[in-house]
Structure formats: structure tokens, C-alpha cells
Design a protein around this motif. Structure first.
Motif, PDB file in Angstrom:
ATOM      1  N   THR A 155      34.265  58.609  45.269  1.00  0.00           N
ATOM      2  CA  THR A 155      33.295  59.063  46.274  1.00  0.00           C
ATOM      3  C   THR A 155      32.513  57.883  46.835  1.00  0.00           C
ATOM      4  OG1 THR A 155      33.058  61.258  45.271  1.00  0.00           O
ATOM      5  CG2 THR A 155      31.227  60.463  46.634  1.00  0.00           C
ATOM      6  N   PHE A 156      32.044  57.022  45.949  1.00  0.00           N
ATOM      7  CA  PHE A 156      31.297  55.833  46.376  1.00  0.00           C
ATOM      8  C   PHE A 156      32.163  54.943  47.263  1.00  0.00           C
ATOM      9  CE2 PHE A 156      30.697  51.287  45.431  1.00  0.00           C
ATOM     10  CZ  PHE A 156      29.495  51.081  46.084  1.00  0.00           C
ATOM     11  N   ASP A 209      33.546  59.971  40.754  1.00  0.00           N
ATOM     12  CA  ASP A 209      32.297  59.494  41.339  1.00  0.00           C
ATOM     13  C   ASP A 209      32.505  58.148  42.022  1.00  0.00           C
ATOM     14  OD1 ASP A 209      30.897  61.708  40.367  1.00  0.00           O
ATOM     15  OD2 ASP A 209      30.525  60.729  38.450  1.00  0.00           O
ATOM     16  N   LEU A 214      26.456  61.256  45.376  1.00  0.00           N
ATOM     17  CA  LEU A 214      26.036  59.856  45.304  1.00  0.00           C
ATOM     18  C   LEU A 214      24.674  59.744  44.622  1.00  0.00           C
ATOM     19  CD1 LEU A 214      26.385  56.853  46.061  1.00  0.00           C
ATOM     20  CD2 LEU A 214      25.224  57.392  48.209  1.00  0.00           C
ATOM     21  N   ARG A 215      23.762  60.641  44.974  1.00  0.00           N
ATOM     22  CA  ARG A 215      22.416  60.595  44.380  1.00  0.00           C
ATOM     23  C   ARG A 215      22.502  60.794  42.861  1.00  0.00           C
ATOM     24  NH1 ARG A 215      20.527  64.651  46.706  1.00  0.00           N
ATOM     25  NH2 ARG A 215      20.077  63.568  48.680  1.00  0.00           N
ATOM     26  N   ILE A 257      32.388  56.304  50.819  1.00  0.00           N
ATOM     27  CA  ILE A 257      31.148  56.051  51.565  1.00  0.00           C
ATOM     28  C   ILE A 257      31.076  54.585  51.976  1.00  0.00           C
ATOM     29  CG2 ILE A 257      28.629  56.050  51.422  1.00  0.00           C
ATOM     30  CD1 ILE A 257      28.925  58.402  49.411  1.00  0.00           C
ATOM     31  N   GLY A 266      25.311  47.726  45.383  1.00  0.00           N
ATOM     32  CA  GLY A 266      26.451  48.463  45.901  1.00  0.00           C
ATOM     33  C   GLY A 266      27.570  47.544  46.358  1.00  0.00           C
ATOM     34  N   SER A 296      26.359  63.478  49.660  1.00  0.00           N
ATOM     35  CA  SER A 296      25.060  62.846  49.439  1.00  0.00           C
ATOM     36  C   SER A 296      24.512  63.205  48.055  1.00  0.00           C
ATOM     37  CB  SER A 296      24.077  63.280  50.531  1.00  0.00           C
ATOM     38  OG  SER A 296      22.805  62.712  50.317  1.00  0.00           O
ATOM     39  N   GLU A 334      23.768  57.578  41.313  1.00  0.00           N
ATOM     40  CA  GLU A 334      22.733  56.544  41.279  1.00  0.00           C
ATOM     41  C   GLU A 334      21.720  56.813  40.173  1.00  0.00           C
ATOM     42  OE1 GLU A 334      22.481  55.001  45.915  1.00  0.00           O
ATOM     43  OE2 GLU A 334      21.468  56.896  45.373  1.00  0.00           O
TER      44      GLU A 334
END
Length: 297
Positions: A11-12, A8, A39-40, A15, A64, A36, A43
Motif C-alpha cells: 500500500t505504501f 501494508d 497508511l495512518r 502511494i 518515507g 488513507s 504510521e
């Protein structure tokens, strides 16, 4: 707070690096919608927003930015640690991403890469073609290839291939309708094939003779953003085209294209492989740098 998987965080970081779900998804090999969603979910687990996204922009929130500043160095250390394992192998293994303009990829990079891959079967190479002046590091690439004149001062550059010279060409049928120019200024009255950079700027054709340098803003009915398409359009009789000598030498020799203003066409120092100065160069890149140096004539 529910546990966060290292994937994760990767991935962040993708981005955050690209500021684009599409480009980050291309790097990670998934779809923007899947990225997307990931990421959601992250979060929601953290109960804090990390990225502000609209239909037009992607930007890190203050949280972030802080997370990125803390974990990016750690992930670089992990990548370096994994790369250290190459010291225990006979040959390096891993992936290499190189950003290059279309012309440099065609003339020097691709021929070198194909030979390199035969010698280093444990390495995979991805060439990202982009005719604009991009931030190679921000795009997640290990190295780039450009003309020396366009390189940032903080980059390490290694020469690739021979000097390059420009050429102005058109099909024989074109000169049945239009006169051959004998001076660059005469191009302003002739149909030319214009080149537009990804930034939107038009390229001014460059000439030099006897110390006199000229940059001519040509005009014509056709504008393209791909040098290879420009040569094809010239073959089809659409107008005069700017190219590099190596791209059109065979076509000129075969009589399919006619060259003009040859005494005005300058030489350039050639292309360079460039990469950022860093504590540890990844083994695949280090092997490619050594390979490029060994191929210099």
C-alpha cells in the motif's frame, strides 16, 4: 513496534509511486479513504510519519523516502520471482497494465488486445486512457502506446499497426455556410473544433506539402479534450475537426463527413508499444510483445 504486514508495505509503495491517494486507490481497487486509513494505521504502528499530505499534494517524508528506497527493489525481486513461475506453465498468467492515448487505444491497441486475450486466457489487461504525456512507469503501468516521436530515449519501442494519416473533416451542412479551405492558412478564418491536451496546451494542426511544414493555431467556439467527441461534434455541424484518416474513413465514404485539405495532410510513422528496459520482462508483457510483433503486416 507492532508487526507490519507485507500488504501494508505494498500500500505504501503504491502511494509513493503515484504521489496520489486517488490513483493509488484505483490501482489497488479500493477507496482513497480506505487507503488513507491503512497508511495512518501503518504510521501509528511504526511511530513515524512516512507521507506528508495536504488537500493538494502528497509527498514522502525523509523517513518515507528512505523506506521506499530500501523496500522497492525487494518488491520488484518478489514480483520477478513470482513471474518466473510462468516458465512452468503452458501459457503465461498475470495482469498487464497499458497506458495509451485515446486515439491509439481506439485504432490499434484495443483490436490487438481483444485478439490477444482470446489467445491467452490466463492474462488480464487493463488499458488506462490518458491523452497527456505521462510517466508510464510512475503510473504503475507495464507498457504504453504512443507515437514514436513522443517516446523517451530510454524506452524500448515496438511498432504497432500501419502508418497513420491525418484528416480535416466537417459535415456537409457546414459547407453550406462556410467555404471549403484550399490552404491551411484559411482555417484561421473558419470555425474549428479545438483540441486541448490534459496539460492545458492547445494542439496546433499540423500540415505538410512539398517539404513545407505548417502548424496552424485554429480557433472556434468549441474546445474538447477527446478526439472521439471532436468527430461527433463535426457530425453535428459544430465546425471543422482534426482527426486520423482511419477514424473517419467510413463516415467520409458514407457522405456524412466531407474531407478538405487532403493534399496537405501528412503521414506519420504510426504507433509504438513501449516499455522500460529492465532485467526481466514480466511474462504477460513478454507474450504481448511477441503477439504484437507477429501481427505486423
Amino acid at each position: 513496534m507492532r508487526a507490519i504486514d507485507p500488504s501494508d508495505l505494498a500500500t505504501f509503495l503504491a502511494i509513493a509511486r503515484h504521489k496520489s491517494f486517488r490513483r493509488a486507490a484505483d490501482e489497488l481497487g479500493c477507496t482513497p479513504s480506505a487507503l488513507s486509513h491503512a497508511l495512518r494505521t501503518m504510521e501509528e504502528r511504526l511511530d513515524v510519519r512516512l507521507v506528508n499530505r495536504t488537500t493538494r499534494s502528497v509527498a514522502l517524508t525523509e523517513a518515507g523516502e528512505r523506506l521506499h528506497a530500501r523496500i522497492a527493489p525487494a518488491f520488484r525481486d518478489i514480483a520477478d520471482a513470482l513471474d518466473d513461475l510462468n516458465n512452468f506453465r503452458d501459457q503465461p498468467m498475470g495482469a498487464l497494465r497499458i497506458n495509451a492515448a485515446g486515439v491509439s487505444a481506439q485504432l490499434v491497441l484495443l483490436p490487438l488486445v481483444t485478439t490477444f486475450l482470446a489467445a491467452y486466457p490466463g492474462v488480464s489487461v487493463e488499458i488506462i486512457v490518458d491523452n497527456g504525456l505521462v510517466d508510464m512507469v510512475a503510473e504503475g503501468c507495464d507498457a504504453g502506446v504512443r507515437f514514436g516521436e513522443t517516446l523517451a530515449q530510454d524506452m524500448i519501442a515496438v511498432p504497432m499497426g500501419p502508418r497513420q494519416r491525418t484528416a480535416i473533416v466537417a459535415a456537409p451542412a457546414y459547407f453550406e455556410r462556410h467555404p471549403k479551405p484550399t490552404h491551411p492558412e484559411q482555417l484561421k478564418g473558419l470555425p474549428c473544433i479545438r483540441f486541448r491536451f490534459d496539460s492545458g496546451r492547445f494542439y496546433a494542426w499540423e500540415f505538410e506539402r512539398g517539404g513545407l511544414e505548417l502548424a496552424i493555431e485554429v480557433d472556434g467556439p468549441l474546445t474538447l479534450g477527446d478526439p472521439v467527441l471532436m468527430i461527433q461534434a463535426a457530425l453535428d455541424g459544430a465546425g471543422l475537426s482534426f482527426a486520423f484518416e482511419a477514424q473517419v474513413a467510413a463516415l467520409v465514404a458514407e457522405g456524412r463527413l466531407v474531407r478538405v485539405l487532403e493534399d496537405w495532410c501528412p503521414y506519420y510513422s504510426g504507433f509504438y508499444l513501449y516499455y522500460p528496459s529492465r532485467r526481466q520482462i514480466p511474462a504477460p508483457l513478454r507474450a504481448f510483445i511477441d503477439f504484437v510483433k507477429s501481427q505486423r503486416v
